[in-house]
Design a protein around this motif. Structure first.
Motif, PDB file in Angstrom:
ATOM      1  N   LEU A  98       0.842  -1.198   0.000  1.00  0.00           N
ATOM      2  CA  LEU A  98       0.000   0.000   0.000  1.00  0.00           C
ATOM      3  C   LEU A  98       0.876   1.246   0.000  1.00  0.00           C
ATOM      4  CD1 LEU A  98      -2.935   1.055   0.146  1.00  0.00           C
ATOM      5  CD2 LEU A  98      -2.644   1.150   2.624  1.00  0.00           C
ATOM      6  N   GLN A  99       0.599   2.138  -0.929  1.00  0.00           N
ATOM      7  CA  GLN A  99       1.352   3.382  -1.023  1.00  0.00           C
ATOM      8  C   GLN A  99       0.462   4.550  -0.625  1.00  0.00           C
ATOM      9  OE1 GLN A  99       3.352   3.897  -4.749  1.00  0.00           O
ATOM     10  NE2 GLN A  99       4.222   1.845  -4.718  1.00  0.00           N
ATOM     11  N   TRP A 100       1.112   5.615  -0.187  1.00  0.00           N
ATOM     12  CA  TRP A 100       0.348   6.796   0.221  1.00  0.00           C
ATOM     13  C   TRP A 100      -0.477   7.335  -0.938  1.00  0.00           C
ATOM     14  CZ3 TRP A 100      -0.712   7.389   4.981  1.00  0.00           C
ATOM     15  CH2 TRP A 100       0.195   7.043   5.978  1.00  0.00           C
ATOM     16  N   SER A 101      -0.001   7.163  -2.143  1.00  0.00           N
ATOM     17  CA  SER A 101      -0.757   7.634  -3.305  1.00  0.00           C
ATOM     18  C   SER A 101      -2.049   6.833  -3.514  1.00  0.00           C
ATOM     19  CB  SER A 101       0.109   7.570  -4.567  1.00  0.00           C
ATOM     20  OG  SER A 101       0.535   6.245  -4.808  1.00  0.00           O
ATOM     21  N   ASP A 102      -2.149   5.658  -2.883  1.00  0.00           N
ATOM     22  CA  ASP A 102      -3.364   4.830  -2.967  1.00  0.00           C
ATOM     23  C   ASP A 102      -4.428   5.263  -1.962  1.00  0.00           C
ATOM     24  OD1 ASP A 102      -2.141   3.221  -4.903  1.00  0.00           O
ATOM     25  OD2 ASP A 102      -1.307   1.878  -3.377  1.00  0.00           O
ATOM     26  N   VAL A 103      -4.028   6.087  -0.995  1.00  0.00           N
ATOM     27  CA  VAL A 103      -4.947   6.526   0.061  1.00  0.00           C
ATOM     28  C   VAL A 103      -5.526   7.880  -0.327  1.00  0.00           C
ATOM     29  CG1 VAL A 103      -5.182   7.084   2.505  1.00  0.00           C
ATOM     30  CG2 VAL A 103      -3.572   5.298   1.785  1.00  0.00           C
ATOM     31  N   ASP A 104      -6.847   7.936  -0.396  1.00  0.00           N
ATOM     32  CA  ASP A 104      -7.542   9.183  -0.714  1.00  0.00           C
ATOM     33  C   ASP A 104      -8.242   9.667   0.547  1.00  0.00           C
ATOM     34  OD1 ASP A 104      -9.128  11.259  -1.631  1.00  0.00           O
ATOM     35  OD2 ASP A 104      -9.863  10.170  -3.390  1.00  0.00           O
ATOM     36  N   PHE A 105      -7.619  10.633   1.222  1.00  0.00           N
ATOM     37  CA  PHE A 105      -8.164  11.135   2.478  1.00  0.00           C
ATOM     38  C   PHE A 105      -9.447  11.932   2.267  1.00  0.00           C
ATOM     39  CE2 PHE A 105      -3.639  10.577   3.589  1.00  0.00           C
ATOM     40  CZ  PHE A 105      -3.782   9.805   4.724  1.00  0.00           C
ATOM     41  N   ILE A 116       8.708  11.334   3.709  1.00  0.00           N
ATOM     42  CA  ILE A 116       7.696  10.272   3.665  1.00  0.00           C
ATOM     43  C   ILE A 116       8.102   9.229   2.625  1.00  0.00           C
ATOM     44  CG2 ILE A 116       5.278   9.750   3.111  1.00  0.00           C
ATOM     45  CD1 ILE A 116       5.540  11.198   5.706  1.00  0.00           C
ATOM     46  N   SER A 117       8.097   7.978   3.039  1.00  0.00           N
ATOM     47  CA  SER A 117       8.317   6.872   2.108  1.00  0.00           C
ATOM     48  C   SER A 117       7.108   6.768   1.186  1.00  0.00           C
ATOM     49  CB  SER A 117       8.482   5.571   2.896  1.00  0.00           C
ATOM     50  OG  SER A 117       8.468   4.455   2.039  1.00  0.00           O
ATOM     51  N   ASP A 118       7.285   6.182   0.032  1.00  0.00           N
ATOM     52  CA  ASP A 118       6.141   5.940  -0.851  1.00  0.00           C
ATOM     53  C   ASP A 118       5.173   4.950  -0.224  1.00  0.00           C
ATOM     54  OD1 ASP A 118       7.164   7.624  -2.799  1.00  0.00           O
ATOM     55  OD2 ASP A 118       8.116   6.005  -3.925  1.00  0.00           O
ATOM     56  N   TYR A 119       5.704   4.066   0.626  1.00  0.00           N
ATOM     57  CA  TYR A 119       4.900   2.994   1.209  1.00  0.00           C
ATOM     58  C   TYR A 119       4.358   3.378   2.582  1.00  0.00           C
ATOM     59  CZ  TYR A 119       6.710   0.256  -2.592  1.00  0.00           C
ATOM     60  OH  TYR A 119       7.005  -0.202  -3.842  1.00  0.00           O
ATOM     61  N   VAL A 120       3.147   2.920   2.867  1.00  0.00           N
ATOM     62  CA  VAL A 120       2.505   3.209   4.147  1.00  0.00           C
ATOM     63  C   VAL A 120       3.161   2.395   5.266  1.00  0.00           C
ATOM     64  CG1 VAL A 120       0.329   3.068   5.436  1.00  0.00           C
ATOM     65  CG2 VAL A 120       0.318   3.794   3.031  1.00  0.00           C
ATOM     66  N   PHE A 121       3.393   1.118   5.016  1.00  0.00           N
ATOM     67  CA  PHE A 121       3.934   0.239   6.049  1.00  0.00           C
ATOM     68  C   PHE A 121       5.432   0.079   5.852  1.00  0.00           C
ATOM     69  CE2 PHE A 121      -0.486  -1.034   5.242  1.00  0.00           C
ATOM     70  CZ  PHE A 121      -1.018  -0.645   6.464  1.00  0.00           C
ATOM     71  N   VAL A 122       6.187   0.667   6.769  1.00  0.00           N
ATOM     72  CA  VAL A 122       7.640   0.699   6.641  1.00  0.00           C
ATOM     73  C   VAL A 122       8.311   0.152   7.898  1.00  0.00           C
ATOM     74  CG1 VAL A 122       7.666   2.626   5.023  1.00  0.00           C
ATOM     75  CG2 VAL A 122       7.701   3.091   7.463  1.00  0.00           C
ATOM     76  N   ASN A 148      12.045   2.011   5.089  1.00  0.00           N
ATOM     77  CA  ASN A 148      11.938   1.240   3.854  1.00  0.00           C
ATOM     78  C   ASN A 148      10.744   0.301   3.946  1.00  0.00           C
ATOM     79  OD1 ASN A 148      14.217   2.188   2.361  1.00  0.00           O
ATOM     80  ND2 ASN A 148      15.513   1.117   3.829  1.00  0.00           N
ATOM     81  N   GLN A 149      10.238  -0.102   2.808  1.00  0.00           N
ATOM     82  CA  GLN A 149       9.050  -0.955   2.739  1.00  0.00           C
ATOM     83  C   GLN A 149       9.235  -2.245   3.539  1.00  0.00           C
ATOM     84  OE1 GLN A 149       8.288  -2.516  -1.152  1.00  0.00           O
ATOM     85  NE2 GLN A 149       6.225  -3.167  -0.643  1.00  0.00           N
ATOM     86  N   LEU A 150       8.155  -2.665   4.207  1.00  0.00           N
ATOM     87  CA  LEU A 150       8.158  -3.960   4.884  1.00  0.00           C
ATOM     88  C   LEU A 150       8.344  -5.071   3.861  1.00  0.00           C
ATOM     89  CD1 LEU A 150       5.216  -3.993   7.473  1.00  0.00           C
ATOM     90  CD2 LEU A 150       7.645  -3.983   7.946  1.00  0.00           C
ATOM     91  N   THR A 151       9.068  -6.096   4.260  1.00  0.00           N
ATOM     92  CA  THR A 151       9.220  -7.271   3.400  1.00  0.00           C
ATOM     93  C   THR A 151       8.331  -8.384   3.935  1.00  0.00           C
ATOM     94  OG1 THR A 151      11.057  -8.110   4.719  1.00  0.00           O
ATOM     95  CG2 THR A 151      11.605  -6.663   2.849  1.00  0.00           C
ATOM     96  N   MET A 178       6.148 -11.772   8.429  1.00  0.00           N
ATOM     97  CA  MET A 178       6.008 -13.095   9.050  1.00  0.00           C
ATOM     98  C   MET A 178       6.554 -13.079  10.474  1.00  0.00           C
ATOM     99  SD  MET A 178       6.610 -15.978   6.058  1.00  0.00           S
ATOM    100  CE  MET A 178       8.285 -16.137   6.514  1.00  0.00           C
ATOM    101  N   LEU A 179       7.665 -12.421  10.690  1.00  0.00           N
ATOM    102  CA  LEU A 179       8.251 -12.326  12.033  1.00  0.00           C
ATOM    103  C   LEU A 179       7.322 -11.575  12.983  1.00  0.00           C
ATOM    104  CD1 LEU A 179      11.979 -11.581  11.166  1.00  0.00           C
ATOM    105  CD2 LEU A 179      11.044 -13.704  12.103  1.00  0.00           C
ATOM    106  N   ILE A 180       6.696 -10.518  12.492  1.00  0.00           N
ATOM    107  CA  ILE A 180       5.750  -9.759  13.323  1.00  0.00           C
ATOM    108  C   ILE A 180       4.580 -10.644  13.733  1.00  0.00           C
ATOM    109  CG2 ILE A 180       4.077  -7.871  13.298  1.00  0.00           C
ATOM    110  CD1 ILE A 180       6.093  -6.343  11.485  1.00  0.00           C
ATOM    111  N   PHE A 181       4.011 -11.385  12.775  1.00  0.00           N
ATOM    112  CA  PHE A 181       2.880 -12.266  13.085  1.00  0.00           C
ATOM    113  C   PHE A 181       3.290 -13.382  14.047  1.00  0.00           C
ATOM    114  CE2 PHE A 181       0.760 -10.736   9.059  1.00  0.00           C
ATOM    115  CZ  PHE A 181      -0.251 -10.071   9.730  1.00  0.00           C
TER     116      PHE A 181
END
Length: 79
Positions: free
Chosen positions: A3-10, A51-57, A62-65, A70-73
């Motif tokens: 998900l990128q910030w450009s995909d979010v329409d506030f 701001i990174s292009d990606y929401v989840f960093v 940098n973007q989550l891999t 998987m480690l977070i879960f």
């Protein structure tokens, strides 16, 4: 993860994503999620200065891999 910030329409309270058929779809989001994402966007801008292009960093902005996710879960399941 992608998900990128450009995909979010506030303004229109929606998120654009690619569905299973690989076509772009618009999903409405709640006022609460708009508020949370706006707050997170402000936090990211203040914390990293850019701001990174990606929401989840990651901590390095940098973007989550998939591996990190998987480690977070795994961590959350143990709690």
């Amino acid at each position: 993860m992608n998900l990128q910030w450009s995909d979010v329409d506030f303004v229109n309270k929606s998120i654009s994503v690619f569905g299973k058929s690989r076509r772009k779809e618009t999903i409405p989001i709640t006022d609460k999620l708009v508020k949370e994402l706006a707050g997170y966007h402000t936090f990211c801008k203040q914390y990293w200065g850019i701001i990174s292009d990606y929401v989840f960093v990651k901590r390095d902005n940098n973007q989550l891999t998939e591996n990190v996710l998987m480690l977070i879960f795994q961590y959350l399941q143990k709690r």
